[in-house]
Design a protein around this motif. Structure first.
Motif, PDB file in Angstrom:
ATOM      1  N   ILE A   1       0.865  -1.179   0.000  1.00 42.24           N
ATOM      2  CA  ILE A   1       0.000   0.000   0.000  1.00 42.24           C
ATOM      3  C   ILE A   1       0.895   1.221   0.000  1.00 42.24           C
ATOM      4  CG2 ILE A   1      -1.817   1.254   1.210  1.00 42.24           C
ATOM      5  CD1 ILE A   1      -2.630  -1.382   2.493  1.00 42.24           C
ATOM      6  N   LEU A   2       0.876   2.000  -1.057  1.00 41.59           N
ATOM      7  CA  LEU A   2       1.726   3.169  -1.193  1.00 41.59           C
ATOM      8  C   LEU A   2       0.878   4.437  -1.223  1.00 41.59           C
ATOM      9  CD1 LEU A   2       4.264   1.917  -3.910  1.00 41.59           C
ATOM     10  CD2 LEU A   2       4.554   1.978  -1.436  1.00 41.59           C
ATOM     11  N   LYS A   3       1.427   5.468  -0.648  1.00 43.07           N
ATOM     12  CA  LYS A   3       0.741   6.752  -0.650  1.00 43.07           C
ATOM     13  C   LYS A   3       1.442   7.672  -1.637  1.00 43.07           C
ATOM     14  CE  LYS A   3      -0.578  10.600   2.396  1.00 43.07           C
ATOM     15  NZ  LYS A   3      -0.497  11.121   3.771  1.00 43.07           N
TER      16      LYS A   3
ATOM     17  N   VAL B   1      12.081   8.013   5.483  1.00 44.93           N
ATOM     18  CA  VAL B   1      11.151   7.327   6.381  1.00 44.93           C
ATOM     19  C   VAL B   1      10.497   8.370   7.274  1.00 44.93           C
ATOM     20  CG1 VAL B   1      10.956   5.720   8.314  1.00 44.93           C
ATOM     21  CG2 VAL B   1      12.340   5.118   6.313  1.00 44.93           C
ATOM     22  N   ASP B   2       9.204   8.350   7.306  1.00 43.11           N
ATOM     23  CA  ASP B   2       8.444   9.295   8.122  1.00 43.11           C
ATOM     24  C   ASP B   2       7.967   8.546   9.363  1.00 43.11           C
ATOM     25  OD1 ASP B   2       6.660  11.060   9.276  1.00 43.11           O
ATOM     26  OD2 ASP B   2       5.968  11.828   7.337  1.00 43.11           O
ATOM     27  N   PHE B   3       8.517   8.875  10.534  1.00 44.09           N
ATOM     28  CA  PHE B   3       8.180   8.176  11.765  1.00 44.09           C
ATOM     29  C   PHE B   3       6.886   8.703  12.401  1.00 44.09           C
ATOM     30  CE2 PHE B   3      12.814   7.470  11.514  1.00 44.09           C
ATOM     31  CZ  PHE B   3      12.760   6.088  11.382  1.00 44.09           C
ATOM     32  N   GLN B   4       6.227   9.627  11.703  1.00 43.55           N
ATOM     33  CA  GLN B   4       4.928  10.073  12.195  1.00 43.55           C
ATOM     34  C   GLN B   4       3.871   8.990  11.952  1.00 43.55           C
ATOM     35  OE1 GLN B   4       3.594  13.697  10.423  1.00 43.55           O
ATOM     36  NE2 GLN B   4       1.655  13.756  11.523  1.00 43.55           N
ATOM     37  N   TYR B   5       4.036   8.242  10.854  1.00 43.41           N
ATOM     38  CA  TYR B   5       3.009   7.260  10.511  1.00 43.41           C
ATOM     39  C   TYR B   5       3.237   5.884  11.130  1.00 43.41           C
ATOM     40  CZ  TYR B   5       1.406  10.854   7.341  1.00 43.41           C
ATOM     41  OH  TYR B   5       0.938  12.008   6.829  1.00 43.41           O
ATOM     42  N   PRO B   6       4.392   5.167  11.056  1.00 41.00           N
ATOM     43  CA  PRO B   6       5.574   5.407  10.236  1.00 41.00           C
ATOM     44  C   PRO B   6       5.319   4.937   8.797  1.00 41.00           C
ATOM     45  CG  PRO B   6       5.850   3.390  11.454  1.00 41.00           C
ATOM     46  CD  PRO B   6       4.512   3.954  11.882  1.00 41.00           C
ATOM     47  N   ASP B   7       6.102   5.439   7.886  1.00 41.62           N
ATOM     48  CA  ASP B   7       5.892   5.082   6.494  1.00 41.62           C
ATOM     49  C   ASP B   7       7.119   5.455   5.669  1.00 41.62           C
ATOM     50  OD1 ASP B   7       4.531   4.038   4.387  1.00 41.62           O
ATOM     51  OD2 ASP B   7       2.728   5.237   4.707  1.00 41.62           O
ATOM     52  N   ILE B   8       7.163   4.997   4.416  1.00 38.18           N
ATOM     53  CA  ILE B   8       8.264   5.305   3.485  1.00 38.18           C
ATOM     54  C   ILE B   8       7.706   6.096   2.322  1.00 38.18           C
ATOM     55  CG2 ILE B   8       9.905   4.307   1.849  1.00 38.18           C
ATOM     56  CD1 ILE B   8      10.340   2.048   3.718  1.00 38.18           C
ATOM     57  N   TYR B   9       8.398   7.216   2.000  1.00 39.91           N
ATOM     58  CA  TYR B   9       7.979   8.066   0.884  1.00 39.91           C
ATOM     59  C   TYR B   9       9.214   8.529   0.127  1.00 39.91           C
ATOM     60  CZ  TYR B   9       3.798   8.443   3.806  1.00 39.91           C
ATOM     61  OH  TYR B   9       2.704   8.176   4.572  1.00 39.91           O
ATOM     62  N   PHE B  10       8.973   9.246  -0.953  1.00 46.26           N
ATOM     63  CA  PHE B  10      10.046   9.935  -1.638  1.00 46.26           C
ATOM     64  C   PHE B  10       9.624  11.389  -1.845  1.00 46.26           C
ATOM     65  CE2 PHE B  10       7.388   7.827  -4.797  1.00 46.26           C
ATOM     66  CZ  PHE B  10       7.057   8.846  -5.673  1.00 46.26           C
ATOM     67  N   ASP B  11      10.605  12.277  -1.922  1.00 49.41           N
ATOM     68  CA  ASP B  11      10.322  13.697  -2.113  1.00 49.41           C
ATOM     69  C   ASP B  11      11.528  14.321  -2.806  1.00 49.41           C
ATOM     70  OD1 ASP B  11       9.040  16.087  -2.088  1.00 49.41           O
ATOM     71  OD2 ASP B  11       8.777  16.198   0.082  1.00 49.41           O
TER      72      ASP B  11
END
Length: 935
Positions: free
Chosen positions: A5-7, A901-911
């Motif tokens: 599941i990707l955001k 890596v966003d530890f708020q969710y946690p999750d992996i994204y790119f920017d």
């Protein structure tokens, strides 16, 4: 099946991707441990929003030889198994009957491994590789469905490895012992075939045997009985395996039978069509051989087979004659005559004294109104065979692991491929063979039941004897082998010039000597002429590896030194003491003594501009010696330095980001006082982003005898992942040992991959969590992270107690306990972590000097899969922001973006790499064992 599941960071929408693989009838779907190499696949799917994985039974996941135990026609099979180089062959049905007759490994459809069957079995048990109809190697059927070759039946004996285009390795040393495939590759001579029944008129059914002969290896026989032309492709007629086949004529009654036949050798050469015409008439006496001659070879020599008998009968009463060297019943020499009764056995005899030297055609003729005939051939051979040993007697070096292999070669004036005997002994006694029966009464049969020769590791006398098919015995031969396992040691005392750099005219001198056993010496040019190849074999569950070395000559050696000393170039021009013998007395000409210094001079013309290798070789024996070797690098400098090679190489793709260093080899020795002007950039669409290289380290490898090599250690420990990296060294900033500066700027680029893909490492990647938001990783912080005194002793010595770190027992990574307290762009983040290596005047933060920006795989191991609390409140760390943290991994499809890596969710994204995110630094390499970190 596993789901991802990707955001989409830009639209804020979620989408799922599900991948499911099936193998045969078993489906494997797991959400927990997908391979990390899927990262690049997933990135492409994010860009394309669709992807297709496909496979088929001829390639892809259905590899040849995997899971199939049948050898059905058309099947691709790898007989080397998984522990040797793959050599795929195709099962061939040249007969068109659906019954496999062999395997073609040459890609031409011609079977060169002929199947041998036992009785009515539909499964072959062995292969014949030289067309003599005798098993050479045996098929070994494994429980996992794979099929390999072995030296003995039912998987006994050592494994046999096929080398494409070369031949067979029968003892696992990586050297081809049987080069039959290489011989076939150069064979352009067609075979020849013959029949044993002379064309003519016969009174009943006759058996005709067709025999194929060839200079290398006979192959398939094709024949027809209807007058049509036998062909192999398209198939017409009957096709059988070598070396002979039999058929009958007359089975359909009286009439004319036209037999057309031809042969194809194992190299694929096809002979022209032969024709034999037979007339069957029941009114003609039909003569049959009830018992053929006991021996088809006779000799007049004492002790040999001097006579033989045979039994025959006629279907009609009449008069008969036995004729020698006839073409029918009207010529030749009559050896025997008289009357014969119908269907009565008659015993006749032949003696060597009745025959001419060589082949003799014998006709049996019976007349009872009409004349019938039968014939066969008997050879008189009065010449004993010979046996030679290869290599011959003498002194040989032994490296302690690879024995000297001696092969005995049988030779005779009568060419045959089987039936003769060779016996040998290694205990000094004389071998003995019964000349009449061929039984060996003393000694061993050659070749041995295993291996392809006689293995020697110590001083040995081999005695050998041979018997041919006529019972002639050779003289007993003898070869004495002296085996020396010691290698000489070479010492270079001095060189002239001392820095090993010559100009355009001066010679090069070497003062050297050696100790130990020596028989000869030579000084050669070249060096590094040999390349290595490693093979592995498994016997009784034990896997062993063997490395061999070969140079331009193509000969394989078990030792790199011996290969180099047999493949270098001989010096030319006015050179002295470049080759000669080692003597114990007063040396003359170019002879030398052990332990005595000698001055070798090499003319300038032997050197080309740039790096030249000179090797000093001393052999311990005169025959196949083991060499001692010393290598010198000599440079000829007449021009500015030029880049010869770079590691990573220019234009390379899939480069492992670890380590972030450049190894540059130039055409000549470099000046270690030079200060190279280095620029390193990363491509960002249409422009290059210049990185901070102020902390780069330059090392000139003079101390490692590589003065032409510059090692550049870049500060980031890892190159950025998925990055197109370009480096350059400015013109004039680098000089050679002669003071000549780099004439122009040198620039090269390469493309990195991820560390996990480069090393084949499997680690947690994207897995599905609960609810709408995905989780990342699968480790429990409470179980895996240790701080302070809990860290095992021996990892390293931390001289700075105030520098806090955290060790992860699951990944063997060491993390800085606190983050860097800054929010910065991607490229600044690289240097932020590398700056930790300069702390404490270069001793490094916590006495560690390999701090780096973590990869995305490193970061994701810190998150908790389906557990609470998250790392944001984990007690092992001094605090983790509920915010994004940069990784060193660029987003491959769009390299202006980087993973975080966003530890708020946690999750992996790119920017975008220009975004400002937090930095936490790591030390060590995931999956590479417990780190031993020293400053």
């Amino acid at each position: 099946m596993f789901g991802i599941i990707l955001k989409n960071r830009f639209s804020g929408r979620f989408f799922s991707v599900f991948l499911c693989f099936s193998y045969f009838l078993v489906a494997s779907c797991s959400p927990n441990r997908p391979d990390t190499s899927l990262l690049s696949i997933l990135e492409q799917m994010v860009v394309n929003t669709a992807g297709v994985l496909s496979g088929n039974s001829s390639g892809g996941i259905f590899s040849s030889g995997s899971g199939f135990s049948t050898l059905s026609p058309g099947r691709s099979v790898n007989l080397n198994g998984s522990n040797a180089p793959m050599v795929n062959g195709v099962v061939v049905d040249a007969s068109g009957t659906g019954h496999a007759i062999g395997i073609s490994t040459q890609g031409n459809g011609v079977p060169n491994l002929i199947f041998l069957y036992s009785g009515n079995s539909n499964t072959p048990y062995a292969v014949d590789v030289n067309g003599d109809g005798i098993p050479d190697y045996y098929l070994c059927y494994h429980s996992d469905g794979t099929i390999t070759l072995s030296m003995g039946p039912n998987c006994s004996g050592s494994p046999v490895t096929i080398y494409a285009g070369q031949g067979f390795d029968t003892n696992g040393d990586g050297v081809v012992d049987n080069p039959i495939i290489a011989r076939l590759a150069t064979d352009t001579i067609p075979p020849s075939s013959s029949v044993n029944l002379t064309p003519g008129t016969y009174g009943g059914v006759q058996t005709v045997t067709i025999t194929c002969a060839d200079n290398v290896a006979p192959g398939n026989i094709a024949y027809t009985l209807d007058g049509s032309t036998p062909t192999y492709s398209p198939q017409n007629g009957t096709i059988t395996n070598p070396p002979k086949t039999s058929t009958t004529i007359g089975g359909s009654g009286d009439g004319t039978y036209i037999l057309k036949y031809r042969c194809r050798d194992l190299a694929g050469n096809v002979e022209n069509v032969n024709t034999a015409t037979y007339i069957v008439n029941h009114n003609v006496p039909n003569i049959t051989l009830v018992s053929p001659p006991v021996s088809f070879y006779l000799s007049s020599l004492s002790g040999a087979i001097q006579s033989t008998s045979y039994v025959w009968k006629s279907s009609q009463t009449g008069t008969y004659s036995v004729r020698q060297n006839a073409t029918g019943c009207t010529d030749g020499t009559v050896l025997e005559s008289g009357t014969v009764s119908a269907n009565q056995n008659n015993t006749s005899f032949l003696s060597a004294s009745q025959l001419s030297l060589g082949p003799n055609t014998i006709f049996i003729c019976v007349s009872g109104g009409l004349t019938g005939q039968n014939s066969f051939s008997v050879t008189r051979d009065d010449t004993p065979p010979t046996v030679t040993a290869n290599p011959g007697a003498g002194g040989y070096g032994y490296d302690g692991t690879t024995p000297i292999i001696v092969q005995l070669t049988y030779q005779d004036n009568i060419t045959v491929s089987s039936g003769y005997q060779v016996a040998y002994t290694t205990d000094g006694s004389a071998p003995a063979i019964n000349s009449l029966t061929g039984a060996i009464s003393n000694g061993n049969s050659y070749p041995p039941s295993t291996g392809n020769g006689i293995s020697l590791t110590s001083n040995t006398t081999i005695r050998f004897l041979a018997r041919d098919l006529a019972g002639n015995l050779s003289t007993v031969g003898s070869a004495v082998y002296v085996i020396d396992s010691s290698r000489p040691t070479i010492q270079v005392n001095s060189t002239s010039p001392s820095n090993k750099v010559v100009n355009a005219s001066n010679a090069f001198g070497i003062n050297w000597q050696f100790s130990g056993n020596g028989a000869s010496y030579k000084v050669l040019l070249g060096g590094s002429n040999c390349t290595s190849a490693t093979t592995t074999t498994t016997t009784n569950g034990t896997t062993t590896s063997k490395t061999t070395y070969s140079g331009p000559s193509g000969v394989k050696y078990s030792n790199a030194t011996d290969c180099e000393c047999n493949n270098g170039a001989t010096p030319t021009g006015v050179s002295s003491f470049t080759s000669g013998n080692v003597v114990s007395g007063t040396p003359t000409n170019s002879d030398i003594n052990v332990g005595t210094a000698v001055s070798t001079s090499l003319a300038n013309l032997n050197f080309t501009v740039g790096k030249n290798s000179v090797i000093l070789c001393v052999g311990n024996q005169a025959n196949q010696p083991e060499y001692g070797m010393q290598t010198l690098n000599v440079w000829k400098d007449t021009q500015a330095p030029k880049l010869v090679s770079a590691t990573p190489s220019g234009g390379a793709t899939g480069v492992n980001p670890n380590p972030s260093q450049l190894t540059l080899v130039f055409s000549e020795p470099l000046d270690p006082t030079s200060t190279p002007v280095l620029t390193v950039q990363v491509f960002q669409y249409s422009s290059w982003k210049t990185l901070n290289t102020s902390n780069a380290k330059f090392q000139f490898l003079w101390s490692s005898n590589q003065p032409d090599t510059l090692l550049i250690q870049l500060p980031w420990i890892f190159f950025p992942e998925n990055a197109l990296v370009q480096w350059s060294i400015g013109a004039g900033s680098l000089k050679d040992a002669a003071g000549l500066a780099l004439a122009s700027t040198v620039t090269q680029s390469f493309l990195t991959t991820t560390f996990g893909v480069a090393t084949g490492m499997t680690a947690p990647l994207f897995v599905t969590g609960e609810g709408d938001e995905p989780s990342v990783g699968s480790l429990s912080i409470a179980q895996s992270l240790k701080t302070g005194a809990s860290i095992p002793s021996g990892l390293w010595s931390n001289s700075y107690s105030g520098d806090a770190v955290v060790w992860d027992a699951n990944t063997n990574l060491i993390w800085k306990q606190s983050d860097e307290g800054v929010s910065t762009d991607f490229f600044t983040a690289l240097n932020t972590c590398s700056a930790l290596n300069l702390a404490h005047s270069g001793s490094g933060y916590a006495s560690i000097t390999n701090w780096r920006l973590p990869t995305v795989q490193d970061l994701e191991t810190l998150s908790i899969y389906n557990a609470s609390p998250s790392i944001a409140v984990a007690s092992a760390f001094s605090g983790t922001l509920a915010a994004p943290y940069w990784s060193s991994t660029l987003f491959a499809p769009t390299v202006t973006n980087g993973w975080y890596v966003d530890f708020q969710y946690p999750d992996i994204y790119f920017d975008a790499v220009t975004a400002s995110y937090t930095v936490r630094c790591v030390s060590g390499t995931m999956g590479q064992g417990t780190p031993k970190v020293t400053p």
